[in-house]
Motif scaffolding. Structure first.
Motif, PDB file in Angstrom:
ATOM      1  N   PRO A   1      31.309 -66.813 112.474  1.00 52.87           N
ATOM      2  CA  PRO A   1      32.008 -66.986 113.754  1.00 52.87           C
ATOM      3  C   PRO A   1      31.465 -66.029 114.823  1.00 52.87           C
ATOM      4  CG  PRO A   1      33.566 -66.553 111.966  1.00 52.87           C
ATOM      5  CD  PRO A   1      32.202 -66.394 111.405  1.00 52.87           C
ATOM      6  N   LEU A   2      31.559 -66.447 116.069  1.00 49.43           N
ATOM      7  CA  LEU A   2      31.037 -65.657 117.180  1.00 49.43           C
ATOM      8  C   LEU A   2      31.645 -64.257 117.196  1.00 49.43           C
ATOM      9  CD1 LEU A   2      29.321 -65.358 119.718  1.00 49.43           C
ATOM     10  CD2 LEU A   2      31.253 -66.307 121.018  1.00 49.43           C
ATOM     11  N   PHE A   3      32.958 -64.144 116.955  1.00 48.83           N
ATOM     12  CA  PHE A   3      33.569 -62.814 117.007  1.00 48.83           C
ATOM     13  C   PHE A   3      32.925 -61.880 115.985  1.00 48.83           C
ATOM     14  CE2 PHE A   3      36.333 -64.541 113.680  1.00 48.83           C
ATOM     15  CZ  PHE A   3      36.532 -63.451 112.844  1.00 48.83           C
ATOM     16  N   TRP A   4      32.499 -62.414 114.820  1.00 47.54           N
ATOM     17  CA  TRP A   4      31.878 -61.557 113.817  1.00 47.54           C
ATOM     18  C   TRP A   4      30.429 -61.245 114.187  1.00 47.54           C
ATOM     19  CZ3 TRP A   4      34.625 -58.726 110.798  1.00 47.54           C
ATOM     20  CH2 TRP A   4      33.974 -57.914 109.876  1.00 47.54           C
ATOM     21  N   GLN A   5      29.762 -62.175 114.847  1.00 43.85           N
ATOM     22  CA  GLN A   5      28.422 -61.903 115.361  1.00 43.85           C
ATOM     23  C   GLN A   5      28.485 -60.739 116.358  1.00 43.85           C
ATOM     24  OE1 GLN A   5      26.351 -65.493 116.773  1.00 43.85           O
ATOM     25  NE2 GLN A   5      27.703 -66.676 115.438  1.00 43.85           N
TER      26      GLN A   5
END
Length: 171
Positions: A137-141
């Protein structure tokens, strides 16, 4: 006007510059070693997160649950795959050891600081290219990218002080 700690170099001696460089590099080395050590017990750390799952947002709860399930199932059925994570942890520790060179002689080993800054910048294309391919997910990226941002700060400050030290030594 008060000068800032980071870039107050006008009246610093070589000894003072070396102390500041050491401070920033010890901070960096500590962070690398801690991030390496914490990569070994991923399943246990995720179990702790699962015990406190309600303290996270629903999106993070879903992500943690998915990751915990995957890690737990993988470790029970294919434990040898975690060997890759062990190597990742080991790599963090080895990279930390590389910064002992600039810790001892920052001018002669300034290339190690440059290498570290390049590595911090390269976190961004890795996260934004491999992340979507691996369904991260983008937040984890963005969490992953924060390591590049956090890492480049002490490296840049140590680099900057090392350049000033080099100027003093050559004068």
């Amino acid at each position: 006007m008060k000068k800032t700690f980071f870039f107050d170099h006008m009246n610093l001696t070589q000894t003072q510059l070396k102390k500041r460089i050491k401070y920033w590099l010890i901070f960096l080395i500590t962070g690398l070693v801690l991030s390496g050590i914490t990569a070994f017990p991923i399943e246990s750390e995720l179990a702790i997160a699962m015990n406190n799952i309600n303290s996270f947002s629903p999106k993070v709860q879903h992500w943690l649950t998915t990751i915990y399930t995957a890690v737990k199932n993988t470790n029970s059925q294919y434990p040898y795959l975690s060997y890759g994570t062990d190597w990742l942890a080991f790599a963090h520790i080895v990279i930390a050891i590389a910064f002992i060179g600039p810790l001892r002689d920052p001018v002669r080993n300034i290339w190690v600081l440059q290498f570290g800054m390049i590595a911090c910048v390269l976190i961004f294309p890795l996260a934004f290219v491999a992340g979507p391919i691996r369904h991260i997910p983008l937040f984890w990226q963005l969490v992953d990218c924060s390591f590049g941002v956090i890492g480049i700060i002490p490296l840049y400050v140590a680099y900057w002080y090392s350049r000033k030290l080099e100027q003093l030594e050559s004068a």
